[in-house]
Write a protein that holds these residues in place. Structure first.
Motif, PDB file in Angstrom:
ATOM      1  N   VAL A   1       0.842  -1.202   0.000  1.00 55.96           N
ATOM      2  CA  VAL A   1       0.000   0.000   0.000  1.00 55.96           C
ATOM      3  C   VAL A   1       0.878   1.252   0.000  1.00 55.96           C
ATOM      4  CG1 VAL A   1      -1.710   1.324   1.312  1.00 55.96           C
ATOM      5  CG2 VAL A   1      -1.948  -1.157   1.103  1.00 55.96           C
ATOM      6  N   LEU A   2       1.955   1.214   0.773  1.00 53.73           N
ATOM      7  CA  LEU A   2       2.890   2.342   0.822  1.00 53.73           C
ATOM      8  C   LEU A   2       3.498   2.601  -0.554  1.00 53.73           C
ATOM      9  CD1 LEU A   2       4.548   4.463   2.356  1.00 53.73           C
ATOM     10  CD2 LEU A   2       6.147   2.644   2.971  1.00 53.73           C
ATOM     11  N   THR A   3       3.897   1.562  -1.242  1.00 54.25           N
ATOM     12  CA  THR A   3       4.472   1.707  -2.579  1.00 54.25           C
ATOM     13  C   THR A   3       3.452   2.303  -3.546  1.00 54.25           C
ATOM     14  OG1 THR A   3       5.915  -0.182  -2.181  1.00 54.25           O
ATOM     15  CG2 THR A   3       5.586   0.464  -4.474  1.00 54.25           C
ATOM     16  N   LEU A   4       2.209   1.859  -3.456  1.00 48.21           N
ATOM     17  CA  LEU A   4       1.153   2.398  -4.315  1.00 48.21           C
ATOM     18  C   LEU A   4       0.911   3.874  -4.019  1.00 48.21           C
ATOM     19  CD1 LEU A   4      -1.109   1.955  -6.401  1.00 48.21           C
ATOM     20  CD2 LEU A   4      -2.591   1.353  -4.480  1.00 48.21           C
ATOM     21  N   LYS A   5       0.859   4.252  -2.741  1.00 49.93           N
ATOM     22  CA  LYS A   5       0.642   5.663  -2.377  1.00 49.93           C
ATOM     23  C   LYS A   5       1.793   6.533  -2.853  1.00 49.93           C
ATOM     24  CE  LYS A   5      -2.492   7.346  -0.586  1.00 49.93           C
ATOM     25  NZ  LYS A   5      -3.615   7.906  -1.371  1.00 49.93           N
ATOM     26  N   GLN A   6       3.010   6.014  -2.791  1.00 55.59           N
ATOM     27  CA  GLN A   6       4.157   6.779  -3.268  1.00 55.59           C
ATOM     28  C   GLN A   6       4.067   6.996  -4.779  1.00 55.59           C
ATOM     29  OE1 GLN A   6       7.194   4.237  -1.587  1.00 55.59           O
ATOM     30  NE2 GLN A   6       7.603   5.701   0.053  1.00 55.59           N
ATOM     31  N   SER A   7       3.628   5.991  -5.508  1.00 55.09           N
ATOM     32  CA  SER A   7       3.452   6.127  -6.956  1.00 55.09           C
ATOM     33  C   SER A   7       2.367   7.148  -7.282  1.00 55.09           C
ATOM     34  CB  SER A   7       3.081   4.781  -7.584  1.00 55.09           C
ATOM     35  OG  SER A   7       4.116   3.863  -7.427  1.00 55.09           O
TER      36      SER A   7
ATOM     37  N   LEU B   1       1.470   9.635  -5.396  1.00 56.72           N
ATOM     38  CA  LEU B   1       1.994  10.944  -5.033  1.00 56.72           C
ATOM     39  C   LEU B   1       2.857  11.508  -6.154  1.00 56.72           C
ATOM     40  CD1 LEU B   1       2.574  13.239  -3.003  1.00 56.72           C
ATOM     41  CD2 LEU B   1       4.438  11.836  -2.124  1.00 56.72           C
ATOM     42  N   VAL B   2       3.739  10.706  -6.691  1.00 55.27           N
ATOM     43  CA  VAL B   2       4.618  11.156  -7.774  1.00 55.27           C
ATOM     44  C   VAL B   2       3.800  11.560  -8.992  1.00 55.27           C
ATOM     45  CG1 VAL B   2       6.390  10.388  -9.406  1.00 55.27           C
ATOM     46  CG2 VAL B   2       6.621   9.860  -6.981  1.00 55.27           C
ATOM     47  N   LYS B   3       2.801  10.773  -9.328  1.00 57.80           N
ATOM     48  CA  LYS B   3       1.967  11.064 -10.498  1.00 57.80           C
ATOM     49  C   LYS B   3       1.170  12.347 -10.293  1.00 57.80           C
ATOM     50  CE  LYS B   3      -1.350   8.994 -13.640  1.00 57.80           C
ATOM     51  NZ  LYS B   3      -2.118   7.796 -13.973  1.00 57.80           N
ATOM     52  N   SER B   4       0.540  12.503  -9.146  1.00 52.78           N
ATOM     53  CA  SER B   4      -0.242  13.712  -8.881  1.00 52.78           C
ATOM     54  C   SER B   4       0.643  14.945  -8.860  1.00 52.78           C
ATOM     55  CB  SER B   4      -0.994  13.594  -7.556  1.00 52.78           C
ATOM     56  OG  SER B   4      -1.989  12.611  -7.638  1.00 52.78           O
TER      57      SER B   4
ATOM     58  N   SER C   1      -1.914  12.216   0.230  1.00 53.59           N
ATOM     59  CA  SER C   1      -0.971  11.122  -0.006  1.00 53.59           C
ATOM     60  C   SER C   1       0.251  11.254   0.900  1.00 53.59           C
ATOM     61  CB  SER C   1      -0.525  11.091  -1.470  1.00 53.59           C
ATOM     62  OG  SER C   1      -1.593  10.721  -2.308  1.00 53.59           O
ATOM     63  N   GLU C   2       0.745  12.475   1.068  1.00 48.26           N
ATOM     64  CA  GLU C   2       1.884  12.684   1.956  1.00 48.26           C
ATOM     65  C   GLU C   2       1.539  12.287   3.391  1.00 48.26           C
ATOM     66  OE1 GLU C   2       2.693  16.809   1.189  1.00 48.26           O
ATOM     67  OE2 GLU C   2       4.233  16.338  -0.301  1.00 48.26           O
ATOM     68  N   LYS C   3       0.335  12.630   3.815  1.00 51.25           N
ATOM     69  CA  LYS C   3      -0.116  12.267   5.165  1.00 51.25           C
ATOM     70  C   LYS C   3      -0.228  10.745   5.300  1.00 51.25           C
ATOM     71  CE  LYS C   3      -3.802  12.889   8.491  1.00 51.25           C
ATOM     72  NZ  LYS C   3      -5.216  12.968   8.629  1.00 51.25           N
ATOM     73  N   ALA C   4      -0.816  10.103   4.297  1.00 52.32           N
ATOM     74  CA  ALA C   4      -0.983   8.650   4.340  1.00 52.32           C
ATOM     75  C   ALA C   4       0.371   7.942   4.345  1.00 52.32           C
ATOM     76  CB  ALA C   4      -1.819   8.183   3.148  1.00 52.32           C
ATOM     77  N   ILE C   5       1.321   8.465   3.578  1.00 52.67           N
ATOM     78  CA  ILE C   5       2.653   7.861   3.528  1.00 52.67           C
ATOM     79  C   ILE C   5       3.322   7.947   4.893  1.00 52.67           C
ATOM     80  CG2 ILE C   5       4.986   8.212   2.595  1.00 52.67           C
ATOM     81  CD1 ILE C   5       3.580   8.869  -0.110  1.00 52.67           C
ATOM     82  N   LYS C   6       3.208   9.094   5.544  1.00 53.74           N
ATOM     83  CA  LYS C   6       3.795   9.238   6.882  1.00 53.74           C
ATOM     84  C   LYS C   6       3.167   8.253   7.860  1.00 53.74           C
ATOM     85  CE  LYS C   6       5.122  14.049   6.399  1.00 53.74           C
ATOM     86  NZ  LYS C   6       4.864  15.436   6.781  1.00 53.74           N
ATOM     87  N   GLU C   7       1.854   8.093   7.792  1.00 53.95           N
ATOM     88  CA  GLU C   7       1.167   7.172   8.692  1.00 53.95           C
ATOM     89  C   GLU C   7       1.574   5.720   8.424  1.00 53.95           C
ATOM     90  OE1 GLU C   7      -2.980   8.027   8.151  1.00 53.95           O
ATOM     91  OE2 GLU C   7      -2.846   9.924   9.235  1.00 53.95           O
ATOM     92  N   LEU C   8       1.687   5.361   7.161  1.00 53.95           N
ATOM     93  CA  LEU C   8       2.095   4.001   6.824  1.00 53.95           C
ATOM     94  C   LEU C   8       3.541   3.731   7.251  1.00 53.95           C
ATOM     95  CD1 LEU C   8       0.417   3.736   3.314  1.00 53.95           C
ATOM     96  CD2 LEU C   8      -0.183   2.401   5.343  1.00 53.95           C
ATOM     97  N   GLN C   9       4.397   4.729   7.103  1.00 52.15           N
ATOM     98  CA  GLN C   9       5.782   4.574   7.556  1.00 52.15           C
ATOM     99  C   GLN C   9       5.853   4.383   9.058  1.00 52.15           C
ATOM    100  OE1 GLN C   9       7.421   8.130   5.767  1.00 52.15           O
ATOM    101  NE2 GLN C   9       8.320   6.975   4.078  1.00 52.15           N
ATOM    102  N   GLU C  10       4.970   5.077   9.793  1.00 51.12           N
ATOM    103  CA  GLU C  10       4.917   4.891  11.250  1.00 51.12           C
ATOM    104  C   GLU C  10       4.479   3.480  11.606  1.00 51.12           C
ATOM    105  OE1 GLU C  10       2.509   7.874  13.104  1.00 51.12           O
ATOM    106  OE2 GLU C  10       3.723   9.522  12.311  1.00 51.12           O
ATOM    107  N   VAL C  11       3.516   2.975  10.863  1.00 52.35           N
ATOM    108  CA  VAL C  11       3.050   1.595  11.115  1.00 52.35           C
ATOM    109  C   VAL C  11       4.191   0.612  10.893  1.00 52.35           C
ATOM    110  CG1 VAL C  11       1.547  -0.245  10.234  1.00 52.35           C
ATOM    111  CG2 VAL C  11       0.629   2.056  10.602  1.00 52.35           C
TER     112      VAL C  11
END
Length: 64
Positions: free
Chosen positions: A17-23, A25-28, A51-61
């Motif tokens: 999921v983190l990889t998908l959110k990063q992709s 983010l880059v596209k947007s 997306s930036e917020k979600a990435i930070k949360e996933l990294q914390e998990v």
């Protein structure tokens, strides 16, 4: 709340999921500069922010 370690399959799923959110983010982020419509640019800006917020949360998990 007690912190529990994720099982291996859960860690892999969160990483996926983190990889998908990063992709996304880059596209947007890339499309923001190409968008001529103000509404579309605002939507893309909101997507970048969320997306930036979600990435930070996933990294914390994953770091727990």
């Amino acid at each position: 709340m007690a912190k529990k370690k994720l099982a291996l399959h859960e860690t892999l799923e969160v990483h996926e999921v983190l990889t998908l959110k990063q992709s996304c983010l880059v596209k947007s982020y890339a499309l923001q500069s190409l968008a001529e419509d103000d509404t579309l640019r605002m939507i893309l800006d909101n997507d970048v922010t969320s997306s930036e917020k979600a990435i930070k949360e996933l990294q914390e998990v994953l770091s727990n």
